[in-house]
Scaffold this motif. Sequence first.
Motif, PDB file in Angstrom:
ATOM      1  N   PRO A 145      24.424  39.057  40.253  1.00  0.00           N
ATOM      2  CA  PRO A 145      25.666  39.706  40.282  1.00  0.00           C
ATOM      3  C   PRO A 145      26.772  38.843  40.515  1.00  0.00           C
ATOM      4  O   PRO A 145      28.068  39.163  40.013  1.00  0.00           O
ATOM      5  N   ARG A 194      27.911  37.912  37.047  1.00  0.00           N
ATOM      6  CA  ARG A 194      28.639  39.043  36.151  1.00  0.00           C
ATOM      7  C   ARG A 194      30.312  39.057  36.508  1.00  0.00           C
ATOM      8  O   ARG A 194      31.036  39.433  35.962  1.00  0.00           O
ATOM      9  N   ASN A 199      39.398  39.221  32.773  1.00  0.00           N
ATOM     10  CA  ASN A 199      40.547  40.354  33.332  1.00  0.00           C
ATOM     11  C   ASN A 199      40.370  40.250  34.966  1.00  0.00           C
ATOM     12  O   ASN A 199      39.597  40.999  35.866  1.00  0.00           O
ATOM     13  N   ALA A 254      41.331  43.712  36.718  1.00  0.00           N
ATOM     14  CA  ALA A 254      40.094  44.676  36.819  1.00  0.00           C
ATOM     15  C   ALA A 254      39.097  44.139  37.766  1.00  0.00           C
ATOM     16  O   ALA A 254      38.487  44.890  38.707  1.00  0.00           O
ATOM     17  N   PHE A 297      40.109  44.959  41.245  1.00  0.00           N
ATOM     18  CA  PHE A 297      40.073  46.515  41.486  1.00  0.00           C
ATOM     19  C   PHE A 297      38.367  46.924  41.686  1.00  0.00           C
ATOM     20  O   PHE A 297      38.060  47.814  41.780  1.00  0.00           O
ATOM     21  N   THR A 298      37.405  46.078  41.203  1.00  0.00           N
ATOM     22  CA  THR A 298      36.198  46.371  41.371  1.00  0.00           C
ATOM     23  C   THR A 298      35.543  45.557  42.701  1.00  0.00           C
ATOM     24  O   THR A 298      34.369  45.491  42.878  1.00  0.00           O
ATOM     25  N   ILE A 325      35.861  42.260  43.557  1.00  0.00           N
ATOM     26  CA  ILE A 325      35.328  41.147  43.550  1.00  0.00           C
ATOM     27  C   ILE A 325      36.493  40.314  44.028  1.00  0.00           C
ATOM     28  O   ILE A 325      37.600  40.258  43.965  1.00  0.00           O
ATOM     29  N   PHE A 362      24.896  57.898  23.165  1.00  0.00           N
ATOM     30  CA  PHE A 362      24.458  57.722  24.449  1.00  0.00           C
ATOM     31  C   PHE A 362      23.704  59.027  24.605  1.00  0.00           C
ATOM     32  O   PHE A 362      22.391  58.979  24.775  1.00  0.00           O
ATOM     33  N   LEU A 381      37.963  53.880  43.495  1.00  0.00           N
ATOM     34  CA  LEU A 381      39.204  54.161  43.018  1.00  0.00           C
ATOM     35  C   LEU A 381      39.151  54.112  41.579  1.00  0.00           C
ATOM     36  O   LEU A 381      38.828  53.012  40.925  1.00  0.00           O
ATOM     37  N   GLY A 388      40.965  49.360  35.157  1.00  0.00           N
ATOM     38  CA  GLY A 388      39.648  49.948  35.407  1.00  0.00           C
ATOM     39  C   GLY A 388      38.603  49.100  34.591  1.00  0.00           C
ATOM     40  O   GLY A 388      37.502  49.111  34.972  1.00  0.00           O
ATOM     41  N   LEU A 389      38.697  48.655  33.445  1.00  0.00           N
ATOM     42  CA  LEU A 389      37.781  48.071  32.593  1.00  0.00           C
ATOM     43  C   LEU A 389      38.169  46.727  32.386  1.00  0.00           C
ATOM     44  O   LEU A 389      39.107  46.125  32.478  1.00  0.00           O
ATOM     45  N   VAL A 402      29.730  48.037  27.146  1.00  0.00           N
ATOM     46  CA  VAL A 402      29.633  49.432  28.095  1.00  0.00           C
ATOM     47  C   VAL A 402      29.017  49.250  29.245  1.00  0.00           C
ATOM     48  O   VAL A 402      29.442  49.632  30.308  1.00  0.00           O
ATOM     49  N   ARG A 455      27.795  46.524  30.881  1.00  0.00           N
ATOM     50  CA  ARG A 455      28.233  45.601  31.976  1.00  0.00           C
ATOM     51  C   ARG A 455      29.604  46.187  32.740  1.00  0.00           C
ATOM     52  O   ARG A 455      29.641  46.194  34.213  1.00  0.00           O
ATOM     53  N   LEU A 478      29.366  47.154  36.853  1.00  0.00           N
ATOM     54  CA  LEU A 478      29.973  46.354  37.585  1.00  0.00           C
ATOM     55  C   LEU A 478      30.227  46.368  39.110  1.00  0.00           C
ATOM     56  O   LEU A 478      30.050  45.567  39.801  1.00  0.00           O
ATOM     57  N   ALA A 479      30.407  47.639  39.248  1.00  0.00           N
ATOM     58  CA  ALA A 479      30.917  48.005  40.726  1.00  0.00           C
ATOM     59  C   ALA A 479      29.665  48.162  41.629  1.00  0.00           C
ATOM     60  O   ALA A 479      29.620  47.923  42.788  1.00  0.00           O
ATOM     61  N   ARG A 539      26.769  46.081  40.970  1.00  0.00           N
ATOM     62  CA  ARG A 539      25.743  45.118  40.358  1.00  0.00           C
ATOM     63  C   ARG A 539      24.860  44.433  41.587  1.00  0.00           C
ATOM     64  O   ARG A 539      23.822  43.816  41.420  1.00  0.00           O
ATOM     65  N   ALA A 562      23.038  52.187  32.804  1.00  0.00           N
ATOM     66  CA  ALA A 562      24.338  52.567  32.082  1.00  0.00           C
ATOM     67  C   ALA A 562      24.029  53.820  31.179  1.00  0.00           C
ATOM     68  O   ALA A 562      24.872  54.757  31.042  1.00  0.00           O
ATOM     69  N   GLY A 568      25.867  57.203  31.352  1.00  0.00           N
ATOM     70  CA  GLY A 568      26.462  57.529  30.135  1.00  0.00           C
ATOM     71  C   GLY A 568      25.882  58.985  29.697  1.00  0.00           C
ATOM     72  O   GLY A 568      26.709  59.843  28.973  1.00  0.00           O
ATOM     73  N   LYS A 576      31.335  54.153  36.173  1.00  0.00           N
ATOM     74  CA  LYS A 576      31.179  52.878  36.893  1.00  0.00           C
ATOM     75  C   LYS A 576      31.413  53.389  38.413  1.00  0.00           C
ATOM     76  O   LYS A 576      30.867  52.535  39.412  1.00  0.00           O
ATOM     77  N   TRP A 577      32.258  54.322  38.806  1.00  0.00           N
ATOM     78  CA  TRP A 577      32.765  54.462  40.358  1.00  0.00           C
ATOM     79  C   TRP A 577      31.464  55.754  40.831  1.00  0.00           C
ATOM     80  O   TRP A 577      31.267  55.402  41.850  1.00  0.00           O
TER      81      TRP A 577
END
Lengths: 334, 497
Positions: A186, A189, A197, A200, A203-204, A206, A331, B331, B340-341, B347, B349, B353-354, B356, B374, B378, B407-408
């Motif tokens: 993790p 990542r 970014n 971002a 906002f996650t 980190i 998907f 959030l 957000g991304l 996609v 990752r 990400l939140a 992990r 995912a 998805g 993600k959230w």
Amino acid sequence: MRGVVRGLSSWEAVVVIALVVVVAVGALAIEGVASPRFWRFVSLEVIPIALIALPMTLVIITGEIDLSVASVLGLTCATMGQLWVWGVTSLPLLIAAALLLGALLGAVNGLFVTGFGLPSLAVTIGTLALYRGLAYVILGDRAVADYPPEWASAAIAPIPGLTIPWMIIVVAVLAAGFGVVLHATPIGRGLYAMGNNAEAARFTGISVRRTTFWLFVATGAMSALAGVFWTLRYASARADNGNGLELAVIAAVLLGGVSIFGGRGRLAGVLAAVLLLGTLRNALQLADVPANTLTIITGSLLIVSVVGPNVVVKLRARKDRSWQRGVPWRFSPR
Amino acid sequence: MVVLELRDVSKAFDAVQALRAVRLGLRAGEAHGLVGENGAGKSTLVKILAGAHPADEGALLMDGRALRLAGPADARAAGIAVIYQEPTLFPDLSVAENIFMSRQPLRGLRRIDARAMRARTTELFDRLGVPMDPDRPARGLSIADQQLVEIAKALAFDARVLVMDEPTAALSGPEVERLFAVVRALCEAGSAVLFVSHRFEEIFALCERVSVMRDGRLVSTDPAAEVTVAELVRRMVGREVAEMYPKAEASKGPPLLQVRGLSRRGAFTGVSLTVHAGEIVALAGLVGAGRSEVARAVFGVDRHDEGEVLVDGRRLRNGDTAAAIAAGLALVPEDRRQQGLVMELSVARNATLARRWSLARLGLLTGGAERRAARTWGERLRVRSAGPDEAVSALSGGNQQKVVLAKWLSTEPRVLIVDEPTRGIDVGTKAEVHRLLSELAGRGVAVLMISSELPEVLGMADRVLVMHEGRLVADIPRALAGEETVMLAATGHGGAG
């Protein structure tokens, strides 16, 4: 296995092929390149570069840089020398002191970058000069060279049955460790997210600042470890040890496919590039190519390494798009 | 006399029709007000006038002659100057250098004639009636003064049309007065002014005529003396509440999110609110009212100066996003591309990400685990992409938003804050997002929804909180919430609190 191929199927592949070509051509054209002695020499040359390149890869992937690594190496060498002069004769103690000092010097870098929000490029140009200056304050023009000779022979002792020094195993173990952290945890990542970014990433959840700080600490400690190896190998502590090594390290990291803008690159590519540069340099030296020409070649490779991956990425993007048009993939089959 | 005329101008961004056949004429010597909800198309209109976007259809006429604007330089050459809410000056150059950037007066050997530049700057500020030192650097000027520099710049190239996009949003009372005096003087000298604002009192104080935009259309233009605030508001919101907001009744549980007296200097003051399990609470207000800032502070992305945030009764550490996530907060931010991304990553990752840390086994995280997770989410959210390894930047806006939601939602939050969850996405995806939010509330999640779309707010929310200039000014239960009550409160004309 397919994942590995896919992961390498870009700039890293170019570097690996270049390495194979250099070795093959060198072995055929330059006398001595095929000899075990040559590879022993290449190994000894690349060990300190590889040690520093490991954390540097992580630092550059997060979008930062540390130019002070060679000066950290120099200052640890000088400090070890002075401690020896003062009568510290225990090797474990000297190594521990060196690593602690390196971590501390890295923490200073990290503090300026994260605490004051300064660009790491500017901070570490400053500490590049500062740490080297302190090394000269400690040792001046002196060289401390009266270490027990068995230390040097222990540091460069070969793996039994081979000519390659056992320190390569240490490098390999550390490389595996850094590789796992970067590519399979993790934390790794988070590093890629930060480099691409930072907003971002915040906002996650980190902690961008904390992570950056500890990366600088790790870089300092690894530079100090390279300093320990340097001191033992040459059995000599001088203030100018490793002068200019930061360029060799950063050249290898960038040539290995790590983006100078952060967010992209793999450790395998960096290790291949370290080996490529080391082999090329030693092979050309063996062929009596003058030092100036070597510098020009290294510089050119650095430029290629910054331009090259961008070209590869663009080409791949074009290919991906055309592939996508042909085969829609979803998907949900709906 | 009409100086600049828009004739049936239309503009679309992907699937979103931003402007539909807009007709507007700006007259010499007249200030023309333009009002509308967020997203009504005002900013697009301004950008077309600035030459930043080309119109898809329709024509611009200057003095009756067709005008082609291929870029901002064309607009400027035609005599159109645009002044934005936050001017973009070169901070290290002097005021005079900023005004004459790229058009410096020259003397022999193409050297810049600094003296002439200074003299002409002084002359411009004299005309504007505001003293300013031409040699001082732009850095450190107040926003009001920066706008005056922009106006001086417009005068310097003899602009005949001045477009002002919410110029007063960051100004204090006396600064607004000074700006208005300058604008009135310009009008008297024959300029045409388009004044975009959310503040009705300013429109009425400054403008001779006022136009209303709604859903990309220009719905009315009247002399300001003949309309009232209430009428303008009705025209701004006057549309049917569609049946696409299926908020199901959910039993209200215990309070999950409690915000008490939260303040952040320069952003918002004394915000207190509670969201219960199973409840959707909307946070309405105009752009810049401080809604997103509250969300950021609650989530710990920004620190707050005063107050506290409690999730399920437990106080969160100030400025610690990781702790907020661990406590069950999520959030979905306003700007999915920036916040957000990570657009460069895949996609899979992004979607994982939140979470992990929880996906890792023995500290190790594999691409396979990420792809599986995912894929699960998805499919649940019907994300359409070329596969989990595709870069998220290649997805459409709606699908990107679904990735952010995945993600959230995959962190299984107890409190979900969504900031403009349906901005810039197509109608079908919008309905899916609404259904999803409703479903989550039904399962006992506390949802705080920031939205600038009134129909969405009124259709989805159990309660509507309204912010105005950094303060919470109204708390309206579903039964009493109407478009006009909310809009009046949002513009500072509401009463009930």
